[in-house]
Design a protein around this motif. Structure first.
Motif, PDB file in Angstrom:
ATOM      1  N   MET A 181       0.293 -12.370   5.464  1.00 17.28           N
ATOM      2  CA  MET A 181      -0.089 -11.015   5.080  1.00 17.28           C
ATOM      3  C   MET A 181      -1.278 -10.577   5.950  1.00 17.28           C
ATOM      4  SD  MET A 181      -0.713  -9.218   1.375  1.00 17.28           S
ATOM      5  CE  MET A 181      -1.554 -10.515   0.575  1.00 17.28           C
ATOM      6  N   ARG A 182      -1.255  -9.308   6.348  1.00 20.22           N
ATOM      7  CA  ARG A 182      -2.321  -8.795   7.204  1.00 20.22           C
ATOM      8  C   ARG A 182      -3.587  -8.559   6.383  1.00 20.22           C
ATOM      9  NH1 ARG A 182      -3.604  -3.860   8.485  1.00 20.22           N
ATOM     10  NH2 ARG A 182      -3.080  -2.159   7.134  1.00 20.22           N
ATOM     11  N   PRO A 183      -4.744  -8.507   7.040  1.00 15.28           N
ATOM     12  CA  PRO A 183      -6.000  -8.266   6.316  1.00 15.28           C
ATOM     13  C   PRO A 183      -5.991  -6.906   5.622  1.00 15.28           C
ATOM     14  CG  PRO A 183      -6.415  -8.941   8.584  1.00 15.28           C
ATOM     15  CD  PRO A 183      -4.945  -8.713   8.463  1.00 15.28           C
ATOM     16  N   SER A 184      -6.759  -6.817   4.571  1.00 17.51           N
ATOM     17  CA  SER A 184      -6.861  -5.586   3.801  1.00 17.51           C
ATOM     18  C   SER A 184      -7.692  -4.547   4.545  1.00 17.51           C
ATOM     19  CB  SER A 184      -7.513  -5.907   2.453  1.00 17.51           C
ATOM     20  OG  SER A 184      -7.558  -4.776   1.648  1.00 17.51           O
ATOM     21  N   GLU A 221       0.096   0.131   5.843  1.00 17.44           N
ATOM     22  CA  GLU A 221      -0.291   0.922   7.005  1.00 17.44           C
ATOM     23  C   GLU A 221      -0.537   2.362   6.536  1.00 17.44           C
ATOM     24  OE1 GLU A 221      -0.890  -0.049  10.076  1.00 17.44           O
ATOM     25  OE2 GLU A 221      -0.313  -2.130   9.743  1.00 17.44           O
ATOM     26  N   PRO A 222      -1.273   3.183   7.287  1.00 15.74           N
ATOM     27  CA  PRO A 222      -1.610   4.538   6.835  1.00 15.74           C
ATOM     28  C   PRO A 222      -0.410   5.398   6.412  1.00 15.74           C
ATOM     29  CG  PRO A 222      -2.939   3.988   8.746  1.00 15.74           C
ATOM     30  CD  PRO A 222      -1.946   2.872   8.568  1.00 15.74           C
ATOM     31  N   VAL A 223       0.660   5.424   7.191  1.00 13.85           N
ATOM     32  CA  VAL A 223       1.804   6.275   6.834  1.00 13.85           C
ATOM     33  C   VAL A 223       2.510   5.724   5.594  1.00 13.85           C
ATOM     34  CG1 VAL A 223       4.046   7.164   7.613  1.00 13.85           C
ATOM     35  CG2 VAL A 223       2.073   7.221   9.153  1.00 13.85           C
ATOM     36  N   GLN A 230       3.306   6.543  -0.398  1.00 13.51           N
ATOM     37  CA  GLN A 230       3.038   6.217  -1.804  1.00 13.51           C
ATOM     38  C   GLN A 230       2.272   7.350  -2.492  1.00 13.51           C
ATOM     39  OE1 GLN A 230       4.408   3.677  -3.528  1.00 13.51           O
ATOM     40  NE2 GLN A 230       5.495   3.369  -1.595  1.00 13.51           N
ATOM     41  N   LEU A 231       1.330   7.970  -1.780  1.00 10.34           N
ATOM     42  CA  LEU A 231       0.591   9.101  -2.350  1.00 10.34           C
ATOM     43  C   LEU A 231       1.547  10.262  -2.639  1.00 10.34           C
ATOM     44  CD1 LEU A 231      -2.604   9.122  -0.089  1.00 10.34           C
ATOM     45  CD2 LEU A 231      -2.297   8.022  -2.322  1.00 10.34           C
TER      46      LEU A 231
END
Length: 183
Positions: free
Chosen positions: A1-4, A73-75, A80-81
């Protein structure tokens, strides 16, 4: 898993039970996989901002901010938003029109991004007290890439916001919200 990564989301509502809507949105964020709500602000109230400027004839907004830790990731976070907005009955009829729920991704780490779908940091965040005031509550040391620390940016703004007397943080438990206690 990538870092938060650290993300800031601004919340707003000027239709229906605004407080309950914002609290449901924070709960929905808590329930979103790969998203952790680190902190949430106390809600503030602001005059409606339309394409023509501030409009006191429109219903006032209740605004807030949440600080998130996420591996999305941002997108993917934006998706989700948008899902949460849609679940709350958000209709996109008029630009900057009345809405049940507005969730804006304001910042994501120090990412600078400009695509057709997403601009980071949010292009007008530094100009809006209703974004900076609650953001300052959840991250007093925050800065907007390219604009600087949010505290002095907020001090320069004059758009009116007010605290909601007795309001609990948006991430407070429902029992605390009903008693007016602030954890």
């Amino acid at each position: 898993m990538r870092p938060s990564s650290k993300a800031v989301v601004a919340l707003g509502s000027n239709l229906g039970d605004r407080d309950a809507t914002l609290r449901r949105a924070v709960s929905a964020l808590r329930a979103t996989p790969e998203v952790e709500v680190v902190a949430a602000s106390v809600p503030i109230e602001s005059v409606a901002l339309t394409v023509d400027g501030l409009d006191e004839s429109k219903p006032a907004y209740l605004n807030g901010a949440v600080l998130l830790a996420t591996t999305l990731e941002p997108v993917a976070l934006l998706d989700q938003l948008n899902r949460i907005e849609n679940d709350e009955g958000r209709l996109r009829v008029e630009r900057w029109g009345d809405r049940t729920l507005d969730l804006d991704l304001i910042a994501y780490d120090d990412v600078v991004l400009d695509t057709e779908r997403l601009t980071l940091p949010h292009p007008r965040a530094a100009e809006r007290s209703f974004v900076l005031e609650p953001w300052l509550q959840v991250d007093p040391e925050a800065a907007i890439p390219g604009s600087g620390p949010i505290a002095p940016l907020l001090a320069q703004l004059s758009d009116p916001v007010s605290r909601v007397a007795g309001a609990a943080r948006l991430d407070a438990d429902l029992a605390d919200h009903h008693t007016g206690a602030t954890p």
